[in-house]
Design a protein around this motif. Sequence first.
Motif, PDB file in Angstrom:
ATOM      1  N   SER A  59      34.263  -6.274  41.149  1.00 31.94           N
ATOM      2  CA  SER A  59      35.564  -6.578  40.367  1.00 31.94           C
ATOM      3  C   SER A  59      35.161  -7.423  39.347  1.00 31.94           C
ATOM      4  CB  SER A  59      36.753  -7.364  41.356  1.00 31.94           C
ATOM      5  OG  SER A  59      36.229  -8.553  41.675  1.00 31.94           O
ATOM      6  N   ILE A  60      34.039  -7.875  39.289  1.00 32.95           N
ATOM      7  CA  ILE A  60      33.538  -8.872  38.222  1.00 32.95           C
ATOM      8  C   ILE A  60      33.655  -7.993  37.063  1.00 32.95           C
ATOM      9  CG2 ILE A  60      31.571 -10.213  37.044  1.00 32.95           C
ATOM     10  CD1 ILE A  60      30.851 -10.782  39.938  1.00 32.95           C
ATOM     11  N   HIS A  61      34.234  -8.767  35.817  1.00 34.85           N
ATOM     12  CA  HIS A  61      34.361  -7.761  34.571  1.00 34.85           C
ATOM     13  C   HIS A  61      33.322  -7.474  34.184  1.00 34.85           C
ATOM     14  CE1 HIS A  61      35.868  -7.203  30.473  1.00 34.85           C
ATOM     15  NE2 HIS A  61      37.026  -7.095  30.866  1.00 34.85           N
ATOM     16  N   PRO A  62      33.009  -6.329  33.633  1.00 32.52           N
ATOM     17  CA  PRO A  62      31.731  -5.641  33.159  1.00 32.52           C
ATOM     18  C   PRO A  62      31.234  -6.668  31.962  1.00 32.52           C
ATOM     19  CG  PRO A  62      33.313  -3.952  33.313  1.00 32.52           C
ATOM     20  CD  PRO A  62      34.108  -5.230  33.401  1.00 32.52           C
ATOM     21  N   ALA A  63      32.121  -7.161  30.997  1.00 38.71           N
ATOM     22  CA  ALA A  63      31.504  -8.190  30.110  1.00 38.71           C
ATOM     23  C   ALA A  63      30.711  -9.204  30.323  1.00 38.71           C
ATOM     24  CB  ALA A  63      32.831  -8.291  28.999  1.00 38.71           C
ATOM     25  N   ILE A  64      31.527  -9.855  31.509  1.00 40.46           N
ATOM     26  CA  ILE A  64      30.788 -11.126  32.253  1.00 40.46           C
ATOM     27  C   ILE A  64      29.430 -10.783  32.717  1.00 40.46           C
ATOM     28  CG2 ILE A  64      30.833 -12.792  33.770  1.00 40.46           C
ATOM     29  CD1 ILE A  64      32.867 -12.873  31.285  1.00 40.46           C
ATOM     30  N   LYS A  65      29.274  -9.529  33.362  1.00 42.04           N
ATOM     31  CA  LYS A  65      27.832  -9.020  33.813  1.00 42.04           C
ATOM     32  C   LYS A  65      27.014  -8.753  32.551  1.00 42.04           C
ATOM     33  CE  LYS A  65      29.803  -6.580  37.692  1.00 42.04           C
ATOM     34  NZ  LYS A  65      29.754  -5.390  38.521  1.00 42.04           N
ATOM     35  N   LEU A  66      27.494  -8.237  31.564  1.00 41.25           N
ATOM     36  CA  LEU A  66      26.754  -7.984  30.378  1.00 41.25           C
ATOM     37  C   LEU A  66      26.445  -9.263  29.945  1.00 41.25           C
ATOM     38  CD1 LEU A  66      25.676  -5.883  28.235  1.00 41.25           C
ATOM     39  CD2 LEU A  66      27.702  -5.780  27.120  1.00 41.25           C
ATOM     40  N   ILE A  67      27.223 -10.073  29.551  1.00 38.80           N
ATOM     41  CA  ILE A  67      26.957 -11.582  28.948  1.00 38.80           C
ATOM     42  C   ILE A  67      25.819 -12.346  29.801  1.00 38.80           C
ATOM     43  CG2 ILE A  67      27.566 -14.001  28.439  1.00 38.80           C
ATOM     44  CD1 ILE A  67      30.367 -12.706  27.724  1.00 38.80           C
ATOM     45  N   TYR A  68      26.071 -12.063  31.213  1.00 40.76           N
ATOM     46  CA  TYR A  68      24.802 -12.911  31.960  1.00 40.76           C
ATOM     47  C   TYR A  68      23.505 -12.265  31.833  1.00 40.76           C
ATOM     48  CZ  TYR A  68      22.475 -14.231  36.431  1.00 40.76           C
ATOM     49  OH  TYR A  68      21.818 -14.544  37.280  1.00 40.76           O
ATOM     50  N   ARG A  69      23.381 -11.067  31.899  1.00 41.71           N
ATOM     51  CA  ARG A  69      22.186 -10.196  31.675  1.00 41.71           C
ATOM     52  C   ARG A  69      21.527 -10.603  30.308  1.00 41.71           C
ATOM     53  NH1 ARG A  69      24.981  -5.872  34.529  1.00 41.71           N
ATOM     54  NH2 ARG A  69      25.186  -5.067  32.454  1.00 41.71           N
ATOM     55  N   TYR A  70      22.493 -10.560  29.362  1.00 42.55           N
ATOM     56  CA  TYR A  70      22.013 -10.875  28.052  1.00 42.55           C
ATOM     57  C   TYR A  70      21.493 -12.224  27.745  1.00 42.55           C
ATOM     58  CZ  TYR A  70      22.181 -10.875  22.838  1.00 42.55           C
ATOM     59  OH  TYR A  70      22.045 -10.949  21.316  1.00 42.55           O
ATOM     60  N   ASP A  71      22.048 -13.143  28.323  1.00 45.66           N
ATOM     61  CA  ASP A  71      21.742 -14.912  28.425  1.00 45.66           C
ATOM     62  C   ASP A  71      20.491 -14.920  28.969  1.00 45.66           C
ATOM     63  OD1 ASP A  71      23.847 -15.566  26.907  1.00 45.66           O
ATOM     64  OD2 ASP A  71      24.766 -16.538  28.493  1.00 45.66           O
ATOM     65  N   LYS A  72      20.045 -14.233  30.114  1.00 45.95           N
ATOM     66  CA  LYS A  72      19.061 -14.165  30.805  1.00 45.95           C
ATOM     67  C   LYS A  72      17.754 -13.556  30.130  1.00 45.95           C
ATOM     68  CE  LYS A  72      18.230 -14.142  35.106  1.00 45.95           C
ATOM     69  NZ  LYS A  72      18.093 -13.614  36.574  1.00 45.95           N
ATOM     70  N   LYS A  73      17.973 -12.583  29.339  1.00 41.72           N
ATOM     71  CA  LYS A  73      17.207 -11.823  28.679  1.00 41.72           C
ATOM     72  C   LYS A  73      16.739 -12.530  27.288  1.00 41.72           C
ATOM     73  CE  LYS A  73      15.603  -7.352  27.013  1.00 41.72           C
ATOM     74  NZ  LYS A  73      16.399  -5.957  26.584  1.00 41.72           N
ATOM     75  N   LYS A  74      17.737 -12.793  26.542  1.00 44.97           N
ATOM     76  CA  LYS A  74      17.556 -13.371  25.196  1.00 44.97           C
ATOM     77  C   LYS A  74      17.456 -15.143  24.988  1.00 44.97           C
ATOM     78  CE  LYS A  74      18.238  -9.310  23.068  1.00 44.97           C
ATOM     79  NZ  LYS A  74      17.322  -8.812  22.027  1.00 44.97           N
ATOM     80  N   THR A  76      20.136 -16.841  25.539  1.00 45.15           N
ATOM     81  CA  THR A  76      21.282 -17.697  24.617  1.00 45.15           C
ATOM     82  C   THR A  76      22.401 -18.238  25.758  1.00 45.15           C
ATOM     83  OG1 THR A  76      22.360 -15.371  25.290  1.00 45.15           O
ATOM     84  CG2 THR A  76      21.127 -15.761  23.067  1.00 45.15           C
ATOM     85  N   GLU A  77      23.235 -18.565  25.284  1.00 52.78           N
ATOM     86  CA  GLU A  77      24.075 -19.278  26.281  1.00 52.78           C
ATOM     87  C   GLU A  77      25.710 -19.122  25.997  1.00 52.78           C
ATOM     88  OE1 GLU A  77      23.520 -23.760  25.204  1.00 52.78           O
ATOM     89  OE2 GLU A  77      22.088 -23.693  27.097  1.00 52.78           O
ATOM     90  N   TYR A  78      25.839 -17.646  25.928  1.00 52.87           N
ATOM     91  CA  TYR A  78      27.273 -17.309  25.656  1.00 52.87           C
ATOM     92  C   TYR A  78      28.085 -17.374  26.832  1.00 52.87           C
ATOM     93  CZ  TYR A  78      25.476 -15.049  21.312  1.00 52.87           C
ATOM     94  OH  TYR A  78      25.068 -14.750  19.944  1.00 52.87           O
ATOM     95  N   LEU A  79      27.533 -17.278  27.984  1.00 50.31           N
ATOM     96  CA  LEU A  79      28.415 -17.564  29.139  1.00 50.31           C
ATOM     97  C   LEU A  79      28.628 -18.735  29.426  1.00 50.31           C
ATOM     98  CD1 LEU A  79      29.701 -15.791  31.598  1.00 50.31           C
ATOM     99  CD2 LEU A  79      27.618 -16.242  32.920  1.00 50.31           C
ATOM    100  N   LYS A  80      27.782 -19.759  29.081  1.00 51.15           N
ATOM    101  CA  LYS A  80      28.037 -21.170  29.157  1.00 51.15           C
ATOM    102  C   LYS A  80      29.119 -21.707  27.918  1.00 51.15           C
ATOM    103  CE  LYS A  80      26.060 -25.992  28.354  1.00 51.15           C
ATOM    104  NZ  LYS A  80      24.801 -26.607  27.940  1.00 51.15           N
ATOM    105  N   THR A  81      29.192 -21.062  26.824  1.00 51.18           N
ATOM    106  CA  THR A  81      30.307 -21.189  25.868  1.00 51.18           C
ATOM    107  C   THR A  81      31.664 -20.682  26.305  1.00 51.18           C
ATOM    108  OG1 THR A  81      28.442 -20.909  24.154  1.00 51.18           O
ATOM    109  CG2 THR A  81      30.950 -20.530  23.552  1.00 51.18           C
ATOM    110  N   LEU A  82      31.660 -19.549  26.880  1.00 51.49           N
ATOM    111  CA  LEU A  82      32.758 -19.217  27.450  1.00 51.49           C
ATOM    112  C   LEU A  82      33.306 -19.819  28.585  1.00 51.49           C
ATOM    113  CD1 LEU A  82      35.166 -16.963  27.244  1.00 51.49           C
ATOM    114  CD2 LEU A  82      33.740 -15.407  28.606  1.00 51.49           C
TER     115      LEU A  82
END
Length: 142
Positions: A59-74, A76-82
């Motif tokens: 039930s985790i929102h797909p965008a949150i999973k995507l942000i998490y993976r993107y942050d790890k790979k790149k 970045t701190e988008y999840l921390k920002t949100l």
Amino acid sequence: AISYSFTNLLHANIYASQAIEQLKYNLIRYDENVTYNYSEFYFTHLFYLSNRQDEMKASIHPAIKLIYRYDKKKKTEYLKTLTTYLKCNRNAPETAKALFIHKSTLFYRFSKMKDLFHINLEDSDDLFSYEYSIKLLSLLIE
């Protein structure tokens, strides 16, 4: 451990169970706190009460999973920002202050997040879904 307060003594066993479960959880992780409040534990408790944890994970929102993976790979701190934005009650100036960035930088990040992950920061239901998902994700990556 301190459970939620209650007025019906017939429900004392339920509230005692809250406190006991919180103690068990914190003893496993060895937290130096002396006092534990259920208000800080309820979400974790709900997750562990579920007999359908795989479905909860799904039930985790797909965008949150995507942000998490993107942050790890790149890196970045988008999840921390949100996450910070949600913790600051959706207050942009407070979020920028908490992140030690300029407000224009925060709005730039929001714009990038909308483009990259198709998140909607104007819809309260979406924001609730993001916040729920972030809390659930944090339990899974502990």
